[in-house]
Design a protein around this motif. Structure first.
Motif, mmCIF file in Angstrom:
data_model
loop_
_atom_site.group_PDB
_atom_site.id
_atom_site.type_symbol
_atom_site.label_atom_id
_atom_site.label_comp_id
_atom_site.label_asym_id
_atom_site.label_seq_id
_atom_site.Cartn_x
_atom_site.Cartn_y
_atom_site.Cartn_z
ATOM 1 N N SER A 267 -3.026 17.526 -4.615
ATOM 2 C CA SER A 267 -3.916 16.372 -4.610
ATOM 3 C C SER A 267 -3.149 15.189 -4.046
ATOM 4 O O SER A 267 -1.938 15.250 -3.865
ATOM 5 C CB SER A 267 -4.447 16.069 -6.018
ATOM 6 N N TRP A 268 -3.863 14.119 -3.768
ATOM 7 C CA TRP A 268 -3.241 12.919 -3.220
ATOM 8 C C TRP A 268 -4.044 11.699 -3.630
ATOM 9 O O TRP A 268 -5.230 11.798 -3.955
ATOM 10 C CB TRP A 268 -3.113 13.005 -1.697
ATOM 11 N N LEU A 269 -3.357 10.562 -3.646
ATOM 12 C CA LEU A 269 -3.990 9.280 -3.974
ATOM 13 C C LEU A 269 -3.444 8.227 -3.011
ATOM 14 O O LEU A 269 -2.286 8.291 -2.624
ATOM 15 C CB LEU A 269 -3.625 8.831 -5.389
ATOM 16 N N GLU A 270 -4.275 7.266 -2.693
ATOM 17 C CA GLU A 270 -3.829 6.090 -1.960
ATOM 18 C C GLU A 270 -4.014 4.889 -2.874
ATOM 19 O O GLU A 270 -5.035 4.784 -3.566
ATOM 20 C CB GLU A 270 -4.665 5.870 -0.703
ATOM 21 N N CYS A 271 -3.034 3.995 -2.857
ATOM 22 C CA CYS A 271 -3.038 2.882 -3.800
ATOM 23 C C CYS A 271 -2.701 1.559 -3.132
ATOM 24 O O CYS A 271 -2.013 1.518 -2.114
ATOM 25 C CB CYS A 271 -2.005 3.128 -4.898
ATOM 26 N N ARG A 272 -3.167 0.504 -3.765
ATOM 27 C CA ARG A 272 -2.767 -0.868 -3.449
ATOM 28 C C ARG A 272 -1.989 -1.357 -4.664
ATOM 29 O O ARG A 272 -2.431 -1.169 -5.805
ATOM 30 C CB ARG A 272 -3.995 -1.745 -3.221
ATOM 31 N N THR A 273 -0.842 -1.987 -4.430
ATOM 32 C CA THR A 273 -0.045 -2.455 -5.562
ATOM 33 C C THR A 273 -0.845 -3.455 -6.375
ATOM 34 O O THR A 273 -1.373 -4.431 -5.848
ATOM 35 C CB THR A 273 1.277 -3.074 -5.075
ATOM 36 N N GLY B 163 -0.334 0.838 -9.328
ATOM 37 C CA GLY B 163 -1.221 0.808 -8.179
ATOM 38 C C GLY B 163 -2.665 1.056 -8.552
ATOM 39 O O GLY B 163 -2.964 1.883 -9.417
ATOM 40 N N GLU B 164 -3.538 0.317 -7.886
ATOM 41 C CA GLU B 164 -4.977 0.556 -8.004
ATOM 42 C C GLU B 164 -5.339 1.668 -7.028
ATOM 43 O O GLU B 164 -5.033 1.581 -5.833
ATOM 44 C CB GLU B 164 -5.748 -0.707 -7.659
ATOM 45 N N TYR C 130 0.859 -1.185 0.000
ATOM 46 C CA TYR C 130 0.000 0.000 0.000
ATOM 47 C C TYR C 130 0.888 1.225 0.000
ATOM 48 O O TYR C 130 1.945 1.229 0.632
ATOM 49 C CB TYR C 130 -0.912 0.040 1.235
ATOM 50 N N TRP C 131 0.455 2.284 -0.682
ATOM 51 C CA TRP C 131 1.254 3.493 -0.746
ATOM 52 C C TRP C 131 0.385 4.680 -1.116
ATOM 53 O O TRP C 131 -0.752 4.518 -1.550
ATOM 54 C CB TRP C 131 2.416 3.344 -1.723
ATOM 55 N N ALA C 132 0.947 5.856 -0.891
ATOM 56 C CA ALA C 132 0.257 7.104 -1.211
ATOM 57 C C ALA C 132 1.158 7.963 -2.086
ATOM 58 O O ALA C 132 2.385 7.814 -2.063
ATOM 59 C CB ALA C 132 -0.096 7.864 0.065
ATOM 60 N N VAL C 133 0.533 8.839 -2.855
ATOM 61 C CA VAL C 133 1.250 9.809 -3.675
ATOM 62 C C VAL C 133 0.643 11.174 -3.394
ATOM 63 O O VAL C 133 -0.579 11.342 -3.468
ATOM 64 C CB VAL C 133 1.138 9.470 -5.178
ATOM 65 N N SER C 134 1.500 12.126 -3.064
ATOM 66 C CA SER C 134 1.079 13.510 -2.847
ATOM 67 C C SER C 134 1.636 14.357 -3.983
ATOM 68 O O SER C 134 2.854 14.360 -4.214
ATOM 69 C CB SER C 134 1.623 14.033 -1.509
ATOM 70 N N VAL C 135 0.773 15.061 -4.704
ATOM 71 C CA VAL C 135 1.186 15.940 -5.801
ATOM 72 C C VAL C 135 1.532 17.294 -5.189
ATOM 73 O O VAL C 135 0.685 17.938 -4.571
ATOM 74 C CB VAL C 135 0.062 16.078 -6.855
#
Length: 154
Positions: free
Chosen positions: A105-111, A125-126, A56-61
């Motif tokens: 913006s930000w997203l949380e993902c599952r590989t 990531g989904e 699991y991971w997050a991306v912050s723009v």
């Protein structure tokens, strides 16, 4: 590739209760159905094993004013347990991974899948959740010709 402008993001995860992060400009949308994104992670950094192990991971723009945060997480050799000191974050609602407070913006993902990419692993990531930051000035931080720059809307 220096003539290709790219957005600047912070990818973050948590491994055994320890937060990890890195600056990433190799980030892009892959699919709308299902919603998929990808980020490329250097095989030689500790973030690589952490993100693959966690799943699991997050991306912050990042916004234009976040240059110091981009520089901080781009440097190798940060102290693992204090790397987030002074960086405002919130826990992502689905994964608990750190999200940079004030990000555009930000997203949380599952590989979803991983692929060999030479000295990097391409991590797809989904998207589990996403959001936008509350800001009066939504200028983006970008990287172009070896420098951080600001991109403002019309």
């Amino acid at each position: 590739m220096g003539r290709f402008a790219s957005g600047i993001t912070i990818m973050s995860t948590s491994q055994a209760g320890v937060a990890h992060a890195m600056t990433a400009n190799a980030f892009t949308s892959v699919s709308l159905d299902p919603p998929l994104v990808l980020v490329c992670v250097d095989k030689g950094v500790r973030m690589h094993d952490a993100v693959l192990e966690c799943g699991y991971w997050a991306v912050s723009v990042l916004a234009a004013g976040d240059r110091a945060i981009a520089d901080r997480f781009a440097r190798s050799g940060r102290h693992l347990y204090s790397q987030f000191d002074g960086v405002p974050t919130v826990a992502g609602p689905k994964t608990g991974c750190p999200v940079i407070a004030g990000a555009l913006s930000w997203l949380e993902c599952r590989t979803w899948a991983t692929y060999d990419g030479g000295d990097h692993t391409i991590v797809v990531g989904e998207v589990l959740s996403l959001g936008t930051g509350e800001t009066d000035d939504p200028a983006a931080l970008i990287y172009y010709t070896g420098q951080y720059r600001e991109l403002r809307g019309s």
